[in-house]
Design a protein around this motif. Structure first.
Motif, PDB file in Angstrom:
ATOM      1  N   THR A   1       0.854  -1.199   0.000  1.00 44.72           N
ATOM      2  CA  THR A   1       0.000   0.000   0.000  1.00 44.72           C
ATOM      3  C   THR A   1       0.887   1.244   0.000  1.00 44.72           C
ATOM      4  OG1 THR A   1      -1.555  -1.229   1.380  1.00 44.72           O
ATOM      5  CG2 THR A   1      -1.860   1.174   1.243  1.00 44.72           C
ATOM      6  N   PRO A   2       0.695   2.118  -0.997  1.00 48.43           N
ATOM      7  CA  PRO A   2       1.542   3.317  -1.020  1.00 48.43           C
ATOM      8  C   PRO A   2       1.381   4.149   0.249  1.00 48.43           C
ATOM      9  CG  PRO A   2       0.356   3.048  -3.091  1.00 48.43           C
ATOM     10  CD  PRO A   2      -0.217   2.054  -2.130  1.00 48.43           C
ATOM     11  N   LYS A   3       2.497   4.730   0.725  1.00 45.67           N
ATOM     12  CA  LYS A   3       2.458   5.688   1.846  1.00 45.67           C
ATOM     13  C   LYS A   3       2.552   7.092   1.238  1.00 45.67           C
ATOM     14  CE  LYS A   3       4.913   3.381   5.699  1.00 45.67           C
ATOM     15  NZ  LYS A   3       6.193   3.463   6.481  1.00 45.67           N
ATOM     16  N   ILE A   4       2.192   8.084   2.006  1.00 46.53           N
ATOM     17  CA  ILE A   4       2.373   9.462   1.552  1.00 46.53           C
ATOM     18  C   ILE A   4       3.793   9.893   1.903  1.00 46.53           C
ATOM     19  CG2 ILE A   4       1.601  11.858   1.776  1.00 46.53           C
ATOM     20  CD1 ILE A   4      -0.270   9.934   0.210  1.00 46.53           C
ATOM     21  N   GLY A   5       4.529  10.329   0.884  1.00 47.97           N
ATOM     22  CA  GLY A   5       5.937  10.684   1.079  1.00 47.97           C
ATOM     23  C   GLY A   5       6.145  12.142   1.426  1.00 47.97           C
ATOM     24  N   ALA A   6       7.398  12.588   1.296  1.00 46.53           N
ATOM     25  CA  ALA A   6       7.791  13.939   1.722  1.00 46.53           C
ATOM     26  C   ALA A   6       7.112  15.037   0.916  1.00 46.53           C
ATOM     27  CB  ALA A   6       9.303  14.081   1.606  1.00 46.53           C
ATOM     28  N   HIS A   7       6.652  14.691  -0.279  1.00 48.53           N
ATOM     29  CA  HIS A   7       6.023  15.717  -1.145  1.00 48.53           C
ATOM     30  C   HIS A   7       4.505  15.612  -1.110  1.00 48.53           C
ATOM     31  CE1 HIS A   7      10.051  15.048  -3.214  1.00 48.53           C
ATOM     32  NE2 HIS A   7      10.139  16.189  -2.564  1.00 48.53           N
ATOM     33  N   GLY A   8       3.998  14.803  -0.154  1.00 49.61           N
ATOM     34  CA  GLY A   8       2.538  14.668  -0.044  1.00 49.61           C
ATOM     35  C   GLY A   8       1.942  13.802  -1.138  1.00 49.61           C
ATOM     36  N   LYS A   9       2.805  13.015  -1.784  1.00 46.16           N
ATOM     37  CA  LYS A   9       2.362  12.135  -2.871  1.00 46.16           C
ATOM     38  C   LYS A   9       2.563  10.670  -2.457  1.00 46.16           C
ATOM     39  CE  LYS A   9       1.900  15.658  -5.832  1.00 46.16           C
ATOM     40  NZ  LYS A   9       3.057  16.043  -6.655  1.00 46.16           N
ATOM     41  N   PRO A  10       1.817   9.755  -3.085  1.00 44.01           N
ATOM     42  CA  PRO A  10       1.994   8.333  -2.743  1.00 44.01           C
ATOM     43  C   PRO A  10       3.355   7.809  -3.204  1.00 44.01           C
ATOM     44  CG  PRO A  10      -0.062   8.696  -3.971  1.00 44.01           C
ATOM     45  CD  PRO A  10       0.719   9.967  -4.046  1.00 44.01           C
ATOM     46  N   VAL A  11       4.009   7.039  -2.336  1.00 46.42           N
ATOM     47  CA  VAL A  11       5.304   6.443  -2.683  1.00 46.42           C
ATOM     48  C   VAL A  11       5.328   4.960  -2.333  1.00 46.42           C
ATOM     49  CG1 VAL A  11       6.560   8.633  -2.319  1.00 46.42           C
ATOM     50  CG2 VAL A  11       6.411   6.953  -0.454  1.00 46.42           C
ATOM     51  N   LEU A  12       6.152   4.219  -3.067  1.00 42.98           N
ATOM     52  CA  LEU A  12       6.415   2.809  -2.792  1.00 42.98           C
ATOM     53  C   LEU A  12       7.906   2.562  -2.977  1.00 42.98           C
ATOM     54  CD1 LEU A  12       3.571   0.882  -4.715  1.00 42.98           C
ATOM     55  CD2 LEU A  12       3.992   0.852  -2.232  1.00 42.98           C
ATOM     56  N   PHE A  13       8.400   1.467  -2.391  1.00 40.82           N
ATOM     57  CA  PHE A  13       9.805   1.108  -2.525  1.00 40.82           C
ATOM     58  C   PHE A  13       9.947  -0.301  -3.084  1.00 40.82           C
ATOM     59  CE2 PHE A  13      12.115   4.574  -0.576  1.00 40.82           C
ATOM     60  CZ  PHE A  13      11.131   5.224   0.135  1.00 40.82           C
ATOM     61  N   LEU A  14      10.980  -0.510  -3.880  1.00 44.39           N
ATOM     62  CA  LEU A  14      11.264  -1.813  -4.496  1.00 44.39           C
ATOM     63  C   LEU A  14      12.578  -2.339  -3.933  1.00 44.39           C
ATOM     64  CD1 LEU A  14      10.473  -0.778  -8.199  1.00 44.39           C
ATOM     65  CD2 LEU A  14       8.884  -1.644  -6.443  1.00 44.39           C
ATOM     66  N   HIS A  15      12.645  -3.635  -3.686  1.00 48.10           N
ATOM     67  CA  HIS A  15      13.803  -4.205  -3.001  1.00 48.10           C
ATOM     68  C   HIS A  15      15.089  -4.004  -3.817  1.00 48.10           C
ATOM     69  CE1 HIS A  15      16.316  -6.767  -0.593  1.00 48.10           C
ATOM     70  NE2 HIS A  15      15.335  -6.878   0.296  1.00 48.10           N
ATOM     71  N   PRO A  16      16.163  -3.557  -3.150  1.00 45.97           N
ATOM     72  CA  PRO A  16      17.418  -3.313  -3.875  1.00 45.97           C
ATOM     73  C   PRO A  16      17.985  -4.551  -4.575  1.00 45.97           C
ATOM     74  CG  PRO A  16      17.741  -3.091  -1.493  1.00 45.97           C
ATOM     75  CD  PRO A  16      16.278  -3.210  -1.721  1.00 45.97           C
ATOM     76  N   LYS A  17      17.695  -5.713  -3.991  1.00 52.17           N
ATOM     77  CA  LYS A  17      18.251  -6.932  -4.584  1.00 52.17           C
ATOM     78  C   LYS A  17      17.622  -7.269  -5.935  1.00 52.17           C
ATOM     79  CE  LYS A  17      21.227  -7.844  -1.395  1.00 52.17           C
ATOM     80  NZ  LYS A  17      22.613  -7.441  -1.684  1.00 52.17           N
ATOM     81  N   ASP A  18      16.494  -6.657  -6.217  1.00 50.42           N
ATOM     82  CA  ASP A  18      15.848  -6.915  -7.520  1.00 50.42           C
ATOM     83  C   ASP A  18      16.255  -5.901  -8.581  1.00 50.42           C
ATOM     84  OD1 ASP A  18      14.498  -9.015  -6.321  1.00 50.42           O
ATOM     85  OD2 ASP A  18      12.726  -7.790  -5.842  1.00 50.42           O
ATOM     86  N   PHE A  19      17.009  -4.880  -8.153  1.00 49.14           N
ATOM     87  CA  PHE A  19      17.362  -3.806  -9.088  1.00 49.14           C
ATOM     88  C   PHE A  19      18.821  -3.393  -8.934  1.00 49.14           C
ATOM     89  CE2 PHE A  19      13.370  -3.263 -11.065  1.00 49.14           C
ATOM     90  CZ  PHE A  19      12.429  -3.651 -10.127  1.00 49.14           C
ATOM     91  N   GLN A  20      19.686  -4.344  -9.256  1.00 47.93           N
ATOM     92  CA  GLN A  20      21.126  -4.076  -9.351  1.00 47.93           C
ATOM     93  C   GLN A  20      21.676  -3.438  -8.057  1.00 47.93           C
ATOM     94  OE1 GLN A  20      18.881  -2.780 -11.908  1.00 47.93           O
ATOM     95  NE2 GLN A  20      19.072  -4.881 -12.663  1.00 47.93           N
ATOM     96  N   GLY A  21      21.149  -3.880  -6.919  1.00 48.55           N
ATOM     97  CA  GLY A  21      21.688  -3.400  -5.639  1.00 48.55           C
ATOM     98  C   GLY A  21      21.308  -1.973  -5.321  1.00 48.55           C
ATOM     99  N   THR A  22      20.239  -1.507  -5.948  1.00 54.27           N
ATOM    100  CA  THR A  22      19.809  -0.106  -5.738  1.00 54.27           C
ATOM    101  C   THR A  22      18.366  -0.070  -5.254  1.00 54.27           C
ATOM    102  OG1 THR A  22      21.291   0.631  -7.500  1.00 54.27           O
ATOM    103  CG2 THR A  22      19.517   2.141  -6.843  1.00 54.27           C
ATOM    104  N   LEU A  23      18.152   0.559  -4.131  1.00 51.40           N
ATOM    105  CA  LEU A  23      16.806   0.746  -3.605  1.00 51.40           C
ATOM    106  C   LEU A  23      16.100   1.770  -4.483  1.00 51.40           C
ATOM    107  CD1 LEU A  23      14.684   0.279  -1.332  1.00 51.40           C
ATOM    108  CD2 LEU A  23      15.791   2.162  -0.090  1.00 51.40           C
TER     109      LEU A  23
END
Ligand SMILES: CC[C@@H](C(=O)O)C(=O)SCCNC(=O)CCNC(=O)[C@H](O)C(C)(C)COP(=O)(O)OP(=O)(O)OC[C@H]1O[C@@H](n2cnc3c(N)ncnc32)[C@H](O)[C@@H]1OP(=O)(O)O
Ligand SMILES: [Co+2]
Length: 134
Positions: free
Chosen positions: A106-128
């Motif tokens: 479920t997206p959270k509201i981030g620093a800009h008041g917009k919905p944000v999500l995160f993807l695991h770094p291990k699935d993207f070349q070691g980058t969050l």
């Protein structure tokens, strides 16, 4: 699916010192600190002509960046945030493709008041990766 780079984030052990370094050494415009307990961080943004740099320090006992800073005590590049037009469609496409969406999806509201999500770094070349809906 991806739009602009919204920000590149740097985790720091001392936010005030990092902000001052960007202001005095790099002549940068830096916003005032924003405490975001629901994210376990306090942040400032370095505003740039084409994107932003987010400087973040842990807030509270359960900060998700505490382990990162334990491994990188001087700080370091923490995540990159891409803009997307539809974060639910992006999430569902990524899950379909086998990527791990962090949290319960479920997206959270981030620093800009917009919905944000995160993807695991291990699935993207070691980058969050953070996605922000704009
Ligand atoms: C301000 C609000 C918002 C915005 O609007 O901009 C934000 O940016 S909030 C930013 C802080 N919030 C988050 O980062 C949430 C997402 N992060 C997480 O859920 C966790 O940090 C994590 C990615 C799941 C990692 O958790 P951690 O406790 O560090 O678990 P591990 O130690 O087990 O790490 C697993 C594995 O991943 C490597 N790792 C951890 N963090 C990063 C990173 N930032 N970049 C690259 N790799 C990372 C860690 O080293 C482990 O690897 P191995 O040791 O090889 O197993
Ligand atoms: Co961020």
């Amino acid at each position: 699916m991806l739009g602009r780079v919204n920000h590149v984030a740097i985790a720091v052990p001392d936010l005030a010192a990092a902000a001052e370094s960007y202001r005095s050494m790099l002549g940068a415009n830096v916003t005032e600190p924003q405490a975001l307990p629901e994210h376990g961080v306090t942040v400032v943004f370095v505003t740039l002509p084409n994107t932003k740099v987010e400087l973040l320090e842990p807030l509270g006992e359960a900060s998700p960046i505490a382990a990162f800073l334990a491994k990188n005590p001087a700080g370091g590049m923490h995540h990159i945030c891409y803009e997307v037009a539809d974060i639910i469609a992006a999430r569902d496409r990524l899950k379909e493709a086998g990527a791990r969406v962090l949290g319960d999806g479920t997206p959270k509201i981030g620093a800009h008041g917009k919905p944000v999500l995160f993807l695991h770094p291990k699935d993207f070349q070691g980058t969050l990766i953070e996605l922000e809906e704009v």
